[in-house]
Enzyme design. Sequence first.
Site, PDB file in Angstrom:
ATOM      1  N   GLY A  28       3.399  -6.500  -2.229  1.00 55.50           N
ATOM      2  CA  GLY A  28       3.910  -6.093  -0.930  1.00 55.50           C
ATOM      3  C   GLY A  28       5.343  -5.581  -1.041  1.00 55.50           C
ATOM      4  O   GLY A  28       5.666  -4.830  -1.956  1.00 55.50           O
ATOM      5  N   THR A  82       1.543   0.443  -7.478  1.00 53.49           N
ATOM      6  CA  THR A  82       0.701   0.427  -8.678  1.00 53.49           C
ATOM      7  C   THR A  82       0.646   1.819  -9.302  1.00 53.49           C
ATOM      8  O   THR A  82       0.801   1.979 -10.519  1.00 53.49           O
ATOM      9  CB  THR A  82      -0.717  -0.077  -8.332  1.00 53.49           C
ATOM     10  OG1 THR A  82      -0.595  -1.353  -7.705  1.00 53.49           O
ATOM     11  CG2 THR A  82      -1.576  -0.210  -9.563  1.00 53.49           C
ATOM     12  N   VAL A  83       0.473   2.821  -8.461  1.00 55.90           N
ATOM     13  CA  VAL A  83       0.423   4.202  -8.948  1.00 55.90           C
ATOM     14  C   VAL A  83       1.765   4.576  -9.604  1.00 55.90           C
ATOM     15  O   VAL A  83       1.803   5.140 -10.702  1.00 55.90           O
ATOM     16  CB  VAL A  83       0.086   5.163  -7.778  1.00 55.90           C
ATOM     17  CG1 VAL A  83       0.343   6.614  -8.158  1.00 55.90           C
ATOM     18  CG2 VAL A  83      -1.363   4.970  -7.345  1.00 55.90           C
ATOM     19  N   GLU A 137       0.799  -1.237   0.000  1.00 52.95           N
ATOM     20  CA  GLU A 137       0.000   0.000   0.000  1.00 52.95           C
ATOM     21  C   GLU A 137       0.829   1.284   0.000  1.00 52.95           C
ATOM     22  O   GLU A 137       0.346   2.337   0.429  1.00 52.95           O
ATOM     23  CB  GLU A 137      -0.937   0.034   1.226  1.00 52.95           C
ATOM     24  CG  GLU A 137      -2.106  -0.939   1.148  1.00 52.95           C
ATOM     25  CD  GLU A 137      -3.208  -0.488   0.203  1.00 52.95           C
ATOM     26  OE1 GLU A 137      -3.791   0.578   0.421  1.00 52.95           O
ATOM     27  OE2 GLU A 137      -3.480  -1.216  -0.768  1.00 52.95           O
ATOM     28  N   VAL A 138       2.063   1.198  -0.443  1.00 53.74           N
ATOM     29  CA  VAL A 138       2.924   2.381  -0.454  1.00 53.74           C
ATOM     30  C   VAL A 138       2.757   3.162  -1.762  1.00 53.74           C
ATOM     31  O   VAL A 138       3.019   4.365  -1.814  1.00 53.74           O
ATOM     32  CB  VAL A 138       4.402   1.975  -0.228  1.00 53.74           C
ATOM     33  CG1 VAL A 138       5.335   3.158  -0.359  1.00 53.74           C
ATOM     34  CG2 VAL A 138       4.557   1.341   1.144  1.00 53.74           C
ATOM     35  N   LYS A 182       1.654  -7.549 -13.326  1.00 47.51           N
ATOM     36  CA  LYS A 182       1.560  -7.793 -11.890  1.00 47.51           C
ATOM     37  C   LYS A 182       1.509  -9.317 -11.770  1.00 47.51           C
ATOM     38  O   LYS A 182       0.428  -9.919 -11.814  1.00 47.51           O
ATOM     39  CB  LYS A 182       0.291  -7.136 -11.338  1.00 47.51           C
ATOM     40  CG  LYS A 182      -0.039  -7.504  -9.905  1.00 47.51           C
ATOM     41  CD  LYS A 182       0.598  -6.582  -8.905  1.00 47.51           C
ATOM     42  CE  LYS A 182       0.276  -6.998  -7.479  1.00 47.51           C
ATOM     43  NZ  LYS A 182       0.828  -6.073  -6.479  1.00 47.51           N
ATOM     44  N   GLU A 207       5.328  -5.163 -11.379  1.00 41.87           N
ATOM     45  CA  GLU A 207       5.031  -4.752 -10.004  1.00 41.87           C
ATOM     46  C   GLU A 207       5.033  -5.965  -9.084  1.00 41.87           C
ATOM     47  O   GLU A 207       4.295  -6.931  -9.292  1.00 41.87           O
ATOM     48  CB  GLU A 207       3.649  -4.072  -9.933  1.00 41.87           C
ATOM     49  CG  GLU A 207       3.360  -3.608  -8.508  1.00 41.87           C
ATOM     50  CD  GLU A 207       1.919  -3.194  -8.240  1.00 41.87           C
ATOM     51  OE1 GLU A 207       1.182  -2.837  -9.178  1.00 41.87           O
ATOM     52  OE2 GLU A 207       1.542  -3.230  -7.055  1.00 41.87           O
ATOM     53  N   GLY A 208       5.848  -5.904  -8.037  1.00 45.87           N
ATOM     54  CA  GLY A 208       5.871  -6.968  -7.039  1.00 45.87           C
ATOM     55  C   GLY A 208       4.587  -6.948  -6.215  1.00 45.87           C
ATOM     56  O   GLY A 208       3.667  -6.177  -6.471  1.00 45.87           O
TER      57      GLY A 208
HETATM   58  N1  LIG Z   1       0.492   9.704  -4.985  1.00 50.68           N
HETATM   59  C1  LIG Z   1      -0.727   9.260  -4.707  1.00 50.68           C
HETATM   60  N2  LIG Z   1      -1.782  10.119  -4.722  1.00 50.68           N
HETATM   61  C2  LIG Z   1      -3.039   9.683  -4.435  1.00 50.68           C
HETATM   62  N3  LIG Z   1      -3.335   8.428  -4.136  1.00 50.68           N
HETATM   63  C3  LIG Z   1      -2.324   7.532  -4.090  1.00 50.68           C
HETATM   64  C4  LIG Z   1      -0.990   7.902  -4.383  1.00 50.68           C
HETATM   65  N4  LIG Z   1      -0.221   6.811  -4.266  1.00 50.68           N
HETATM   66  C5  LIG Z   1      -1.025   5.806  -3.910  1.00 50.68           C
HETATM   67  N5  LIG Z   1      -2.307   6.235  -3.806  1.00 50.68           N
HETATM   68  C6  LIG Z   1      -3.472   5.443  -3.403  1.00 50.68           C
HETATM   69  O1  LIG Z   1      -3.108   4.697  -2.231  1.00 50.68           O
HETATM   70  C7  LIG Z   1      -3.538   3.360  -2.324  1.00 50.68           C
HETATM   71  C8  LIG Z   1      -2.322   2.421  -2.323  1.00 50.68           C
HETATM   72  O2  LIG Z   1      -1.560   2.667  -3.493  1.00 50.68           O
HETATM   73  P1  LIG Z   1      -1.132   1.473  -4.445  1.00 50.68           P
HETATM   74  O3  LIG Z   1      -2.296   0.625  -4.752  1.00 50.68           O
HETATM   75  O4  LIG Z   1      -0.397   2.052  -5.605  1.00 50.68           O
HETATM   76  O5  LIG Z   1      -0.124   0.704  -3.447  1.00 50.68           O
HETATM   77  P2  LIG Z   1       0.685  -0.641  -3.712  1.00 50.68           P
HETATM   78  O6  LIG Z   1       2.028  -0.481  -3.115  1.00 50.68           O
HETATM   79  O7  LIG Z   1       0.610  -0.956  -5.153  1.00 50.68           O
HETATM   80  O8  LIG Z   1      -0.151  -1.705  -2.852  1.00 50.68           O
HETATM   81  P3  LIG Z   1      -0.092  -3.327  -2.999  1.00 50.68           P
HETATM   82  O9  LIG Z   1       0.982  -3.776  -2.061  1.00 50.68           O
HETATM   83  O10 LIG Z   1      -1.472  -3.743  -2.567  1.00 50.68           O
HETATM   84  O11 LIG Z   1       0.187  -3.667  -4.425  1.00 50.68           O
HETATM   85  C9  LIG Z   1      -4.380   3.281  -3.591  1.00 50.68           C
HETATM   86  O12 LIG Z   1      -5.715   3.544  -3.276  1.00 50.68           O
HETATM   87  C10 LIG Z   1      -3.833   4.415  -4.454  1.00 50.68           C
HETATM   88  O13 LIG Z   1      -4.748   4.929  -5.392  1.00 50.68           O
HETATM   89 MG   LIG Z   2      -0.201  -2.569  -6.051  1.00 55.64          MG
END
Ligand SMILES: Nc1ncnc2c1ncn2[C@@H]1O[C@H](COP(=O)(O)OP(=O)(O)OP(=O)(O)O)[C@@H](O)[C@H]1O
Ligand SMILES: [Mg+2]
Length: 240
Positions: A116, A17-18, A13-14, A38, A113-114
């Site tokens: 976690g 994906t974004v 959740e860091v 992914k 994308e990994g």
């Molecule tokens: N810079 C940003 N601005 C706004 N929202 C963001 C930003 N970065 C991440 N988010 C939001 O925070 C949440 C977690 O981001 P994301 O899904 O990219 O994390 P992740 O590291 O891919 O998680 P996972 O381990 O589940 O794959 C999502 O809802 C995403 O839309």
């Molecule tokens: Mg992700």
Amino acid sequence: MTRGIFVTATDTEVGKTVVTAGLALVLREQGLRVGVMKPVQSGHLADDPEGDGGRLKRWTGVEAGPEEIVPYSFSLPVAPLIAARSAGVAIDQAGLVERIRTMAERYDLLLVEGAGGLLVPVGPDWTMADLAVELEWPLVIVARPNLGTVNHTVLTLEAARSRGLHPLGVILNGYREGERDPSLEANPEMIERFGGAPVLGRIPWMEEPMTTEKLRDVFIRALDGRALMERLRLTVRVEG
Ligand SMILES: Nc1ncnc2c1ncn2[C@@H]1O[C@H](COP(=O)(O)OP(=O)(O)OP(=O)(O)O)[C@@H](O)[C@H]1O
Ligand SMILES: [Mg+2]
């Protein structure tokens, strides 16, 4: 030679994906054909538009289908090994590496994308890091901007290097306007000094809804696309 970047993070959740989507848009602007993948997703099945694969596809507009982007998916929102176990599935490491390599052949660069963080269990005796090791691709590490991030990021860098992985750099994601954390300003310098890897960009927190246009604008402003290309040319021999 096929090539790609493995996008990992200091935690779930860091923002992997974004950032993966944003990186794809920045690198596409530099003239590369960029794919996204992914390999293992838990919490959403492959064709769920709200899952990582679904969001990556929507934000980057790649033509690949859901099962190509996400070969393994589980509905249980837990680490891949636990999700797979409870679904009665064994994730085949060699098969997965093969699928990633095959996908990479369709593009100039594939962003993977990994799940976690780097040491999340995927099989009974292997973790996400082993996928990156098998691929021999460099890492981009996504980290939080605020208090605690120096420790998490330096630990991730050390774990990566101890496995022979090459970190391209760190992207700090989610700077919130008005956040009053006295560590914010010094954290990038601390990461570079103690982690020995460059901070490639600082990504602001974006208001919903997240769109391709917004991601492209924000990431092009926050990341130096040319410098990134230069780094890639040195490490993964990307043409173009
Ligand atoms: N810079 C940003 N601005 C706004 N929202 C963001 C930003 N970065 C991440 N988010 C939001 O925070 C949440 C977690 O981001 P994301 O899904 O990219 O994390 P992740 O590291 O891919 O998680 P996972 O381990 O589940 O794959 C999502 O809802 C995403 O839309
Ligand atoms: Mg992700």
